[in-house]
Scaffold this active site. Structure first.
Site, PDB file in Angstrom:
ATOM      1  N   GLU A   1      -2.923   0.369   7.622  1.00  0.00           N
ATOM      2  CA  GLU A   1      -2.009  -0.734   7.308  1.00  0.00           C
ATOM      3  C   GLU A   1      -0.686  -0.212   6.761  1.00  0.00           C
ATOM      4  OE1 GLU A   1      -1.798  -4.782   4.510  1.00  0.00           O
ATOM      5  OE2 GLU A   1      -3.619  -3.525   4.531  1.00  0.00           O
TER       6      GLU A   1
ATOM      7  N   HIS B   1       0.842  -1.206   0.000  1.00  0.00           N
ATOM      8  CA  HIS B   1       0.000   0.000   0.000  1.00  0.00           C
ATOM      9  C   HIS B   1       0.877   1.257   0.000  1.00  0.00           C
ATOM     10  CE1 HIS B   1      -3.292  -2.782   0.639  1.00  0.00           C
ATOM     11  NE2 HIS B   1      -2.580  -3.321   1.612  1.00  0.00           N
TER      12      HIS B   1
ATOM     13  N   GLU C   1       1.418 -11.794   5.555  1.00  0.00           N
ATOM     14  CA  GLU C   1       0.377 -11.184   6.389  1.00  0.00           C
ATOM     15  C   GLU C   1       0.832 -11.396   7.827  1.00  0.00           C
ATOM     16  OE1 GLU C   1      -1.873  -9.384   5.295  1.00  0.00           O
ATOM     17  OE2 GLU C   1      -2.672 -10.073   3.377  1.00  0.00           O
TER      18      GLU C   1
ATOM     19  N   HIS D   1       2.601  -7.096   4.510  1.00  0.00           N
ATOM     20  CA  HIS D   1       1.216  -6.660   4.728  1.00  0.00           C
ATOM     21  C   HIS D   1       0.762  -7.036   6.125  1.00  0.00           C
ATOM     22  CE1 HIS D   1       0.009  -5.615   0.513  1.00  0.00           C
ATOM     23  NE2 HIS D   1       1.085  -6.330   0.260  1.00  0.00           N
TER      24      HIS D   1
END
Length: 500
Positions: free
Chosen positions: A345, A330, A464, A399
């Site tokens: 995030e 992101h 993640e 992430h």
């Protein structure tokens, strides 16, 4: 002790789901009634027979205050409450309820001294929500609210008859049967070009495309809108609604409706501006994901982001040096998911990626390339193009995960994703260090069709590192100590994979 209507009891003994066959009882099955776990003895474990969940009759009945009698000569179980009698005979697929014959999915049978029963047919006549989590081997039972007007009144079934809405040419049918769903759709969102559905139970979605108008259709059979869905999203009188999508140019709207009431089926339609490939992720963990980060959408060649990168080694230099691309997910206009306390995030991924890079810079035979080093937004194509242009040896995207509000579970833990088989060993190597270092639940190595792990030409993985939607994980993710642990684990995995 709560006392519900007789029909409610019957449904509580039934789990209207279709998990895979072949699962036998174990010491790790669970029954959760109205949020409370029932204590199950070793010989009373839940079992799967021919696709039906078999549950211990006496355990559930006596917890609700019913009288259970056992005739050892005829092998008959008799349940009584206020003059109503239910009779079930071991190894007999026909039962008697209120003087009427009822055909069961499977005959009751004995497991040790415990009678296990399926009561699907009777359960279909009640409004009780029942689910099966095949990951945790848990039966979830939520009793319907008693009828207003008396503390000992029989529980009534809500009238859920609706007319199935038409879906741009799809034929709707007037449904008169009661809602027979076993699973609740509790929320829906569209994030990172992915449709994310939160469900309170086990469901096998049917996904297909319509080419007359570019659409991806997701049908959830034996599923209804849950109470929390109505709290999060608008559902009109015709049991339908929609979301307008502005952030993703190839998706215009997400439409949802109760498409059929017999069986209860929710249809979700993704309206596209042009054909788009997709992949389905359904691990029966309360989330169903339709990932649209496919290769069918044609995108123009983009300019690589203007961010500081380390120059890769020249072809004539030390050929033993490895180029590692670290991608902070992101950034810039794309904040990523939001945490429980509205943290972004992108504010986790960037400092963590920078910490990984700093550790790698200490390795004499490794060159580091960052896709971004500040709060900018390289597109997905920018990131994969950069890795391919510098001929990277490895690619890692950082992430943090999240699920929509309203799911039956609140997952915690780390996951590592890969797309191509040549990335599997790399994913497994890094993940074994990551899961230990974080101290969170190990949710495993998984395959998914992410753009950055698909379009890169080297072993590529996506991490993640925890769940922003979990308060325990969130409290750790934004601390320097946790980020340092993640960085150290990733570097250890890289070094082992490279044989350093």
């Amino acid at each position: 002790m709560k006392k519900f209507g007789f029909l409610a009891l019957l449904l509580l003994l039934l789990v209207l789901v279709h998990p895979g066959t072949g699962y036998a009882g174990s010491a790790e099955t669970h029954i959760n009634l109205d949020g409370n776990d029932l204590e199950i003895s070793k010989d009373a474990q839940v079992q799967i027979v021919n696709g039906s969940v078999m549950v211990p009759l006496r355990l559930v009945a006596e917890q609700l205050g019913y009288t259970v009698k056992w005739d050892n000569v005829t092998k008959t179980a008799i349940i009584e409450q206020k003059g109503t009698t239910l009779k079930l005979i071991v190894n007999n697929a026909m039962a008697e309820a209120s003087g009427k014959q009822v055909k069961l999915d499977n005959p009751p049978f004995l497991s040790g001294s415990t009678t296990l029963v399926p009561l699907r047919f009777v359960g279909e006549q009640t409004g009780t929500t029942v689910g099966w989590d095949n990951v945790t081997k848990t039966v979830y039972l939520t009793s319907p609210a008693p009828e207003i007007g008396g503390g000992d009144a029989e529980t009534t079934v809500p009238d859920t008859s609706v007319t199935a809405p038409s879906n741009n040419g799809s034929n709707g049918n007037t449904a008169t049967d009661r809602d027979t769903s076993t699973t609740a759709l509790t929320n829906l969102s569209f994030v990172d070009n992915k449709l994310i559905l939160a469900v309170n139970g086990s469901v096998t979605p049917s996904v297909f495309t319509m080419t007359d108008k570019d659409r991806i259709v997701v049908d959830l059979t034996n599923t209804s809108f849950g109470d929390s869905f109505h709290q999060n999203l608008s559902v009109g009188k015709n049991q339908s609604g929609q979301l307008t999508i502005a952030e993703y140019p190839n998706v215009s709207t997400i439409r949802y409706s109760l498409f059929s009431s017999s069986p209860s089926t929710i249809r979700i339609v993704i309206d596209l501006n042009s054909p788009n490939s997709y992949s389905l992720i359904n691990a029966n963990d309360g989330l169903i994901i339709v990932d649209l980060n496919g290769t069918s959408v044609t995108t123009p060649e983009t300019t690589l982001p203007e961010v500081p990168v380390t120059t890769p080694p020249p072809a004539t230099g030390n050929t033993d040096k490895k180029v590692i691309v670290i991608d902070a997910g992101h950034g810039g206009k794309d904040p990523g998911s939001s945490s429980v306390n509205k943290l972004k995030e992108k504010d986790f991924t960037l400092p963590t990626a920078l910490k990984i890079a700093e550790l790698l810079k200490k390795e004499p035979n490794i060159e580091v390339v960052l896709t971004r080093s500040d709060d900018t937004y390289p597109t997905l194509q920018d990131r994969s193009n950069l890795a391919n242009k510098v001929k990277a040896d490895l690619f890692i995207s950082v992430h943090a995960n999240s699920i929509p509000v309203g799911g039956k579970s609140n997952p915690s833990g780390t996951e590592t994703y890969y797309t191509r088989n040549d990335s599997l060993l790399f994913a497994q190597t890094v993940h074994k260090y990551l899961s230990v270092a974080t101290g969170l639940q190990d949710r495993g190595v998984r395959q998914a069709n992410y753009h950055v792990t698909r379009e890169t030409k080297m072993p590529a993985i996506l991490l993640e590192c925890g769940y922003l939607s979990n308060t325990k994980d969130e409290a750790l993710l934004y601390t320097a100590d946790f980020q340092n642990k993640v960085a150290s684990a990733v570097v250890s995995g890289i070094k082992e994979y490279l044989g350093r």
